[in-house]
Design a protein around this motif. Sequence first.
Motif, PDB file in Angstrom:
ATOM      1  N   TYR A 117       0.891  -1.166   0.000  1.00 47.88           N
ATOM      2  CA  TYR A 117       0.000   0.000   0.000  1.00 47.88           C
ATOM      3  C   TYR A 117       0.921   1.205   0.000  1.00 47.88           C
ATOM      4  O   TYR A 117       1.721   1.360   0.934  1.00 47.88           O
ATOM      5  CB  TYR A 117      -0.873  -0.017   1.243  1.00 47.88           C
ATOM      6  CG  TYR A 117      -1.674   1.240   1.511  1.00 47.88           C
ATOM      7  CD1 TYR A 117      -2.850   1.531   0.823  1.00 47.88           C
ATOM      8  CD2 TYR A 117      -1.250   2.144   2.484  1.00 47.88           C
ATOM      9  CE1 TYR A 117      -3.579   2.673   1.094  1.00 47.88           C
ATOM     10  CE2 TYR A 117      -1.982   3.298   2.764  1.00 47.88           C
ATOM     11  CZ  TYR A 117      -3.148   3.560   2.065  1.00 47.88           C
ATOM     12  OH  TYR A 117      -3.868   4.694   2.347  1.00 47.88           O
ATOM     13  N   ALA A 119       0.775   5.161  -0.307  1.00 53.25           N
ATOM     14  CA  ALA A 119       0.047   6.429  -0.405  1.00 53.25           C
ATOM     15  C   ALA A 119       1.057   7.542  -0.661  1.00 53.25           C
ATOM     16  O   ALA A 119       1.271   8.424   0.171  1.00 53.25           O
ATOM     17  CB  ALA A 119      -0.754   6.680   0.868  1.00 53.25           C
ATOM     18  N   HIS A 216      14.263   3.928   9.744  1.00 51.52           N
ATOM     19  CA  HIS A 216      13.680   2.635   9.372  1.00 51.52           C
ATOM     20  C   HIS A 216      14.200   2.285   7.980  1.00 51.52           C
ATOM     21  O   HIS A 216      13.977   3.058   7.040  1.00 51.52           O
ATOM     22  CB  HIS A 216      12.150   2.706   9.269  1.00 51.52           C
ATOM     23  CG  HIS A 216      11.440   3.014  10.552  1.00 51.52           C
ATOM     24  ND1 HIS A 216      10.086   3.226  10.606  1.00 51.52           N
ATOM     25  CD2 HIS A 216      11.881   3.131  11.824  1.00 51.52           C
ATOM     26  CE1 HIS A 216       9.723   3.468  11.863  1.00 51.52           C
ATOM     27  NE2 HIS A 216      10.798   3.415  12.622  1.00 51.52           N
ATOM     28  N   ARG A 218      13.711  -0.053   4.863  1.00 53.78           N
ATOM     29  CA  ARG A 218      12.587  -0.845   4.373  1.00 53.78           C
ATOM     30  C   ARG A 218      12.964  -1.801   3.249  1.00 53.78           C
ATOM     31  O   ARG A 218      12.240  -2.753   2.971  1.00 53.78           O
ATOM     32  CB  ARG A 218      11.472   0.104   3.911  1.00 53.78           C
ATOM     33  CG  ARG A 218      10.921   1.002   5.031  1.00 53.78           C
ATOM     34  CD  ARG A 218      10.049   0.215   5.990  1.00 53.78           C
ATOM     35  NE  ARG A 218       8.812  -0.096   5.353  1.00 53.78           N
ATOM     36  CZ  ARG A 218       7.701   0.662   5.406  1.00 53.78           C
ATOM     37  NH1 ARG A 218       7.680   1.748   6.162  1.00 53.78           N
ATOM     38  NH2 ARG A 218       6.614   0.310   4.775  1.00 53.78           N
ATOM     39  N   LEU A 256      12.792   5.361   5.704  1.00 46.18           N
ATOM     40  CA  LEU A 256      12.111   6.507   6.296  1.00 46.18           C
ATOM     41  C   LEU A 256      12.958   6.954   7.482  1.00 46.18           C
ATOM     42  O   LEU A 256      13.501   6.120   8.207  1.00 46.18           O
ATOM     43  CB  LEU A 256      10.726   6.136   6.814  1.00 46.18           C
ATOM     44  CG  LEU A 256       9.656   5.773   5.801  1.00 46.18           C
ATOM     45  CD1 LEU A 256       8.349   5.424   6.527  1.00 46.18           C
ATOM     46  CD2 LEU A 256       9.418   6.911   4.816  1.00 46.18           C
ATOM     47  N   ARG A 258      13.211   9.987  10.795  1.00 43.33           N
ATOM     48  CA  ARG A 258      12.646  11.121  11.527  1.00 43.33           C
ATOM     49  C   ARG A 258      13.666  11.552  12.563  1.00 43.33           C
ATOM     50  O   ARG A 258      14.225  10.716  13.270  1.00 43.33           O
ATOM     51  CB  ARG A 258      11.328  10.753  12.201  1.00 43.33           C
ATOM     52  CG  ARG A 258      10.815  11.887  13.112  1.00 43.33           C
ATOM     53  CD  ARG A 258       9.437  11.616  13.660  1.00 43.33           C
ATOM     54  NE  ARG A 258       8.413  11.887  12.665  1.00 43.33           N
ATOM     55  CZ  ARG A 258       7.112  11.664  12.841  1.00 43.33           C
ATOM     56  NH1 ARG A 258       6.681  11.158  13.982  1.00 43.33           N
ATOM     57  NH2 ARG A 258       6.233  11.937  11.897  1.00 43.33           N
TER      58      ARG A 258
ATOM     59  N   ARG B 231      -1.739   7.607  10.852  1.00 51.76           N
ATOM     60  CA  ARG B 231      -1.724   7.340   9.415  1.00 51.76           C
ATOM     61  C   ARG B 231      -0.598   6.388   9.053  1.00 51.76           C
ATOM     62  O   ARG B 231       0.506   6.504   9.568  1.00 51.76           O
ATOM     63  CB  ARG B 231      -1.460   8.633   8.624  1.00 51.76           C
ATOM     64  CG  ARG B 231      -2.501   9.693   8.742  1.00 51.76           C
ATOM     65  CD  ARG B 231      -2.147  10.877   7.823  1.00 51.76           C
ATOM     66  NE  ARG B 231      -3.099  11.970   8.038  1.00 51.76           N
ATOM     67  CZ  ARG B 231      -2.861  13.014   8.819  1.00 51.76           C
ATOM     68  NH1 ARG B 231      -1.706  13.139   9.467  1.00 51.76           N
ATOM     69  NH2 ARG B 231      -3.782  13.958   8.961  1.00 51.76           N
ATOM     70  N   THR B 232      -0.875   5.495   8.132  1.00 52.92           N
ATOM     71  CA  THR B 232       0.162   4.677   7.504  1.00 52.92           C
ATOM     72  C   THR B 232       0.201   5.035   6.036  1.00 52.92           C
ATOM     73  O   THR B 232      -0.830   5.023   5.362  1.00 52.92           O
ATOM     74  CB  THR B 232      -0.139   3.185   7.681  1.00 52.92           C
ATOM     75  OG1 THR B 232      -0.030   2.864   9.072  1.00 52.92           O
ATOM     76  CG2 THR B 232       0.834   2.320   6.888  1.00 52.92           C
ATOM     77  N   GLU B 241       5.015   1.732   8.592  1.00 53.02           N
ATOM     78  CA  GLU B 241       5.135   2.752   9.626  1.00 53.02           C
ATOM     79  C   GLU B 241       3.742   3.244   9.989  1.00 53.02           C
ATOM     80  O   GLU B 241       2.832   3.222   9.152  1.00 53.02           O
ATOM     81  CB  GLU B 241       6.017   3.914   9.145  1.00 53.02           C
ATOM     82  CG  GLU B 241       5.295   5.062   8.432  1.00 53.02           C
ATOM     83  CD  GLU B 241       4.709   4.642   7.081  1.00 53.02           C
ATOM     84  OE1 GLU B 241       4.992   3.550   6.595  1.00 53.02           O
ATOM     85  OE2 GLU B 241       3.934   5.459   6.529  1.00 53.02           O
ATOM     86  N   ASP B 243       2.300   6.800  11.704  1.00 53.63           N
ATOM     87  CA  ASP B 243       2.655   8.116  12.235  1.00 53.63           C
ATOM     88  C   ASP B 243       1.461   8.705  12.957  1.00 53.63           C
ATOM     89  O   ASP B 243       0.367   8.765  12.399  1.00 53.63           O
ATOM     90  CB  ASP B 243       3.045   9.067  11.099  1.00 53.63           C
ATOM     91  CG  ASP B 243       4.377   8.706  10.462  1.00 53.63           C
ATOM     92  OD1 ASP B 243       5.090   7.845  11.015  1.00 53.63           O
ATOM     93  OD2 ASP B 243       4.705   9.303   9.421  1.00 53.63           O
ATOM     94  N   SER B 257       4.242  10.746  16.977  1.00 52.28           N
ATOM     95  CA  SER B 257       4.739   9.396  17.195  1.00 52.28           C
ATOM     96  C   SER B 257       4.983   8.723  15.859  1.00 52.28           C
ATOM     97  O   SER B 257       4.406   9.105  14.830  1.00 52.28           O
ATOM     98  CB  SER B 257       3.731   8.577  17.996  1.00 52.28           C
ATOM     99  OG  SER B 257       2.570   8.339  17.227  1.00 52.28           O
ATOM    100  N   ARG B 258       5.870   7.765  15.866  1.00 52.89           N
ATOM    101  CA  ARG B 258       6.049   6.896  14.699  1.00 52.89           C
ATOM    102  C   ARG B 258       6.394   5.510  15.194  1.00 52.89           C
ATOM    103  O   ARG B 258       7.235   5.353  16.078  1.00 52.89           O
ATOM    104  CB  ARG B 258       7.152   7.406  13.786  1.00 52.89           C
ATOM    105  CG  ARG B 258       7.500   6.413  12.669  1.00 52.89           C
ATOM    106  CD  ARG B 258       8.451   6.979  11.650  1.00 52.89           C
ATOM    107  NE  ARG B 258       7.774   7.880  10.732  1.00 52.89           N
ATOM    108  CZ  ARG B 258       8.399   8.592   9.785  1.00 52.89           C
ATOM    109  NH1 ARG B 258       9.714   8.502   9.649  1.00 52.89           N
ATOM    110  NH2 ARG B 258       7.725   9.390   8.979  1.00 52.89           N
ATOM    111  N   GLN B 259       5.730   4.520  14.645  1.00 51.14           N
ATOM    112  CA  GLN B 259       6.138   3.157  14.957  1.00 51.14           C
ATOM    113  C   GLN B 259       6.399   2.378  13.678  1.00 51.14           C
ATOM    114  O   GLN B 259       5.893   2.710  12.613  1.00 51.14           O
ATOM    115  CB  GLN B 259       5.130   2.432  15.835  1.00 51.14           C
ATOM    116  CG  GLN B 259       3.780   2.162  15.262  1.00 51.14           C
ATOM    117  CD  GLN B 259       2.985   1.235  16.206  1.00 51.14           C
ATOM    118  OE1 GLN B 259       3.124   0.016  16.156  1.00 51.14           O
ATOM    119  NE2 GLN B 259       2.149   1.821  17.052  1.00 51.14           N
TER     120      GLN B 259
END
Lengths: 265, 265
Positions: A117, A119, A216, A218, A256, A258, B231-232, B241, B243, B257-259
Amino acid sequence: MTEHQYEFDRAIAIDEGGRGRLHDGWDINGNANGGYLLAVAGNGLRAVAGRPDPISVTAHYLAPGKPGDVVVDARSVKQGKRFATVTGALTSGDRTLLQLVGTFGDLSASAGAGAEYMAGGPPVLPPIEQCIPRRSDGPFPVPFMDRLDVHLRSSDVGFISGVKSGVAETAGYLSFADGRPVDTLALLLVADAFPPAVFNLELDAGWVPTVELTVHVRAIPAAGPLRCVFRTRFVSGSMFEEDGEVWDSDGTLVALSRQLALLPR
Amino acid sequence: MTEHQYEFDRAIAIDEGGRGRLHDGWDINGNANGGYLLAVAGNGLRAVAGRPDPISVTAHYLAPGKPGDVVVDARSVKQGKRFATVTGALTSGDRTLLQLVGTFGDLSASAGAGAEYMAGGPPVLPPIEQCIPRRSDGPFPVPFMDRLDVHLRSSDVGFISGVKSGVAETAGYLSFADGRPVDTLALLLVADAFPPAVFNLELDAGWVPTVELTVHVRAIPAAGPLRCVFRTRFVSGSMFEEDGEVWDSDGTLVALSRQLALLPR
């Protein structure tokens, strides 16, 4: 240590005791670039993890790095089936430069796996010949930029001429100057290799120290120049985030990032 | 330990030896919520840092948390003028649940300081009465949701009825169910308190374990329900991710936040 063909590999080399050396020429005005420090530390952590690829690495920046001997003091916390997690620090004498935690794995195993996915896609950039090569001279010396071939979108370089875009975004192409392929470890360097996006704002933002940087990874990058974009959406309380996207020449998202950084108060 | 008026404070209490207890009722289908684990660990780290506010905290998730005794084993790495940095782990018996690094400070000192640039604002939400209360029952039991008052935008709850929006975004309001004010420590919980945004995609995403979660706290929240959006943008290689943005009732950005999380392979 083994002989290395490329200067990045020489500059991040860590021996079996975790010893390495911050090399001259990877600095901005005398302080080692934050991405370079992350790559040195990440190289030491990766050896302890025993997996080829950083998956998520976080560093907190505690002191500036100067050329000279350093040690990566790393400890394996978990060796799992898919990932290994390591905690550690990059130290110089009795000073901790970076405190880190990182998870490593093997991205060749997950390439193309599972659902997709997207976006969004790579930043839209003019051909590389129409971009502006980032040079090591300018308002202040950035010797680090001689290690890399960074070509910036012309609308993003107003901070050099003094006509700022007003949009906190910087995009362009990146390769190593000596042709070294960008692997997943080098993406740790790439995550902090562009001029701060806030340079395009009307702020007094000459020195914007990183508090924390997370990358990250990927996917394993294909050969060829990377397309990178770094954006800051929120400057408040004398802090800001900078979010990076790194895409390879095939249009695959490879990293990614941050960071949390500080404005002068 | 002191008596606490609110259940969150009881559930994250850590004594001077770093000992605490994962409480029942903060779980999703038997596993402690990741934000709850981060808040417990963060409470222990904050005590060692000796500063009131998390600034940037990163946790790597190594094992699921079950109700029972835990220890936060934390060590101060740097006590600076503005910030203190701590490394540590949340452990249960001989198992490491979370490995962490965090920087703490005093956000009351930087409130409103410096330049502002906001390329975005709080998520646009209908009045709270028109949102859908997130319940603890549903496809699988989420007892954790009884601790919170989460009201989701109706377009984001299709994953419950089976009609998914196709957009990986979840937004809504959040308060504690028992009226506890949300302080900066509780923002660590909030960062992982919403249903995953990927639940709105046509993916087989029932169990999406967190690899790593980083929270930047930007300001002390004002009283009142928070407005949150998660949001991903990129699902690839069986990773994604997520966010998060957390805004207070005054429209101030209080946390990002980000995971990094995993899809089933």
